[in-house]
Design a protein around this motif. Structure first.
Motif, PDB file in Angstrom:
ATOM      1  N   LEU A 130      -7.142   8.884 -13.756  1.00 19.28           N
ATOM      2  CA  LEU A 130      -7.693   7.579 -13.849  1.00 19.28           C
ATOM      3  C   LEU A 130      -8.458   7.194 -15.127  1.00 19.28           C
ATOM      4  O   LEU A 130      -8.708   8.247 -15.763  1.00 19.28           O
ATOM      5  CB  LEU A 130      -8.907   7.369 -12.931  1.00 19.28           C
ATOM      6  N   THR A 136     -14.095   5.654 -10.764  1.00 21.40           N
ATOM      7  CA  THR A 136     -14.165   4.770  -9.391  1.00 21.40           C
ATOM      8  C   THR A 136     -15.187   5.393  -8.538  1.00 21.40           C
ATOM      9  O   THR A 136     -15.100   6.690  -7.971  1.00 21.40           O
ATOM     10  CB  THR A 136     -12.750   4.474  -9.158  1.00 21.40           C
ATOM     11  N   ASP A 195      -4.542   1.545  -5.041  1.00 21.55           N
ATOM     12  CA  ASP A 195      -4.560   1.380  -6.274  1.00 21.55           C
ATOM     13  C   ASP A 195      -4.142   2.516  -6.972  1.00 21.55           C
ATOM     14  O   ASP A 195      -3.452   2.386  -8.115  1.00 21.55           O
ATOM     15  CB  ASP A 195      -6.194   1.018  -6.678  1.00 21.55           C
ATOM     16  N   ILE A 196      -4.607   3.862  -6.621  1.00 24.80           N
ATOM     17  CA  ILE A 196      -3.865   4.885  -7.540  1.00 24.80           C
ATOM     18  C   ILE A 196      -2.479   4.970  -7.482  1.00 24.80           C
ATOM     19  O   ILE A 196      -1.758   5.006  -8.619  1.00 24.80           O
ATOM     20  CB  ILE A 196      -4.646   6.248  -7.056  1.00 24.80           C
ATOM     21  N   THR A 223      -0.198   2.823  -7.032  1.00 25.82           N
ATOM     22  CA  THR A 223       0.509   1.917  -7.509  1.00 25.82           C
ATOM     23  C   THR A 223       0.093   1.382  -8.907  1.00 25.82           C
ATOM     24  O   THR A 223       0.698   0.504  -9.670  1.00 25.82           O
ATOM     25  CB  THR A 223       0.178   0.299  -6.741  1.00 25.82           C
ATOM     26  N   SER A 224      -0.783   2.320  -9.544  1.00 23.31           N
ATOM     27  CA  SER A 224      -1.185   2.223 -10.832  1.00 23.31           C
ATOM     28  C   SER A 224      -0.143   2.894 -11.778  1.00 23.31           C
ATOM     29  O   SER A 224       0.140   4.039 -11.847  1.00 23.31           O
ATOM     30  CB  SER A 224      -2.722   2.776 -11.304  1.00 23.31           C
ATOM     31  N   ASP A 225       0.671   2.092 -12.772  1.00 21.98           N
ATOM     32  CA  ASP A 225       1.406   2.727 -13.764  1.00 21.98           C
ATOM     33  C   ASP A 225       0.802   3.879 -14.695  1.00 21.98           C
ATOM     34  O   ASP A 225       1.437   4.932 -14.686  1.00 21.98           O
ATOM     35  CB  ASP A 225       1.754   1.653 -14.906  1.00 21.98           C
ATOM     36  N   TYR A 226      -0.568   3.746 -15.011  1.00 23.13           N
ATOM     37  CA  TYR A 226      -1.185   4.579 -15.656  1.00 23.13           C
ATOM     38  C   TYR A 226      -1.249   6.062 -14.934  1.00 23.13           C
ATOM     39  O   TYR A 226      -0.851   7.001 -15.364  1.00 23.13           O
ATOM     40  CB  TYR A 226      -2.583   4.137 -16.032  1.00 23.13           C
ATOM     41  N   SER A 227      -1.636   6.011 -13.559  1.00 26.22           N
ATOM     42  CA  SER A 227      -1.954   7.239 -12.808  1.00 26.22           C
ATOM     43  C   SER A 227      -0.677   7.841 -12.321  1.00 26.22           C
ATOM     44  O   SER A 227      -0.435   8.857 -12.405  1.00 26.22           O
ATOM     45  CB  SER A 227      -2.778   6.646 -11.114  1.00 26.22           C
TER      46      SER A 227
END
Length: 269
Positions: free
Chosen positions: A88, A92, A130-131, A133-137
């Motif tokens: 992350l 969070t 959220d994790i 589906t996160s491009d960064y994660s």
């Protein structure tokens, strides 16, 4: 029967060797190669010696945010390289047992949940969604698998703060890639609840001096725990997104057949 046991360390409660876990095609994870854990800040000198001498620890992959790493840096372990790989970008609420952030994040989050009528289990499941589906994660998880693919000998340990959410998801994806059955993957994920039970109760006891609302304490307990539906939802999203878990891992995390074969050759026997 797949063995899921913690490494008996003095200052760490959720550190375990994945060695011995069976795959669906009759292989086993090699012992002393893959270690999942919570934060290392409270490890003792004897713990360092166990991981270094008995497990041949070579790499420590830190899933925590840069702020978490700066606040409670990993102790130096002889022969091991620290690799920063934050899953992350920012902290969070709900994914840490870190005492310094409990009052700042978890208490505020659970109070907001109560005021807005939000179920804490739903809140936690949304964090997982959220994790995954996160491009960064996903990019950071891809880097984690590349690190593992380059570790030809010795043990790699990966950790976050509690070792339950960021580590839980990464470990689940790894075991799936190694062809471990879903029941065993979920069993490993859920063992975190048993290993952290005493630590969670100790934290809640300390916080109860400042938080008198039993409902908020219960919400905190839920946010510090794990539930099967959290990790099941992660795999469900993979299937909904790419048609299958395998295709998601290939498309979104770069786990090609070639990389998966490399991981199997390195970590199965």
């Amino acid at each position: 029967m797949n063995p899921i046991q913690r490494i008996p360390l003095e200052g760490l409660f959720n550190t375990r060797d994945l060695g011995g876990i069976e795959t669906m095609d009759g292989y086993r994870v090699r012992p002393r190669r893959l270690i999942r854990s919570g934060q290392l800040y409270h490890m003792t000198e004897n713990d360092k010696k166990v991981l270094s001498d008995e497990y041949g620890l070579k790499s420590i992959v830190d899933f925590r945010t840069l702020d978490e790493q700066a606040e409670k840096p990993d102790p130096h372990i002889e022969g091991a390289t620290h690799i920063s790989n934050p899953i992350l970008q920012t902290m969070t609420a709900g994914i840490t047992h870190d005492e310094a952030s409990e009052k700042m994040t978890l208490e505020e989050a659970t109070l907001a949940m109560k005021e807005n009528g939000v179920d804490p289990s739903f809140y936690m499941q949304k964090l997982y969604e959220d994790i995954i589906t996160s491009d960064y994660s996903l990019k950071q998880y891809a880097q984690f698998f590349r690190i593992l693919a380059g570790q030809e000998e010795g043990a790699t340990l990966w950790h976050c703060s509690a070792g339950k959410d960021r580590v839980g998801m990464g470990t689940a994806m790894l075991l799936y890639t190694l062809d471990v059955d879903m029941d065993t993957i979920i069993d490993d994920y859920m063992m975190t609840a048993a290993f952290l039970k005493d630590e969670v109760e100790l934290i809640l006891k300390r916080l109860s001096a400042a938080i008198t609302d039993p409902g908020q304490i219960e919400s905190l307990r839920i946010c510090m725990g794990v539930k099967k539906n959290y990790i099941k939802r992660v795999f469900q999203i993979m299937e909904e997104t790419s048609g299958s878990i395998r295709q998601f891992l290939k498309d979104r995390i770069g786990l090609s057949e070639s990389l998966a074969d490399t991981l199997k050759a390195l970590y199965l026997e």
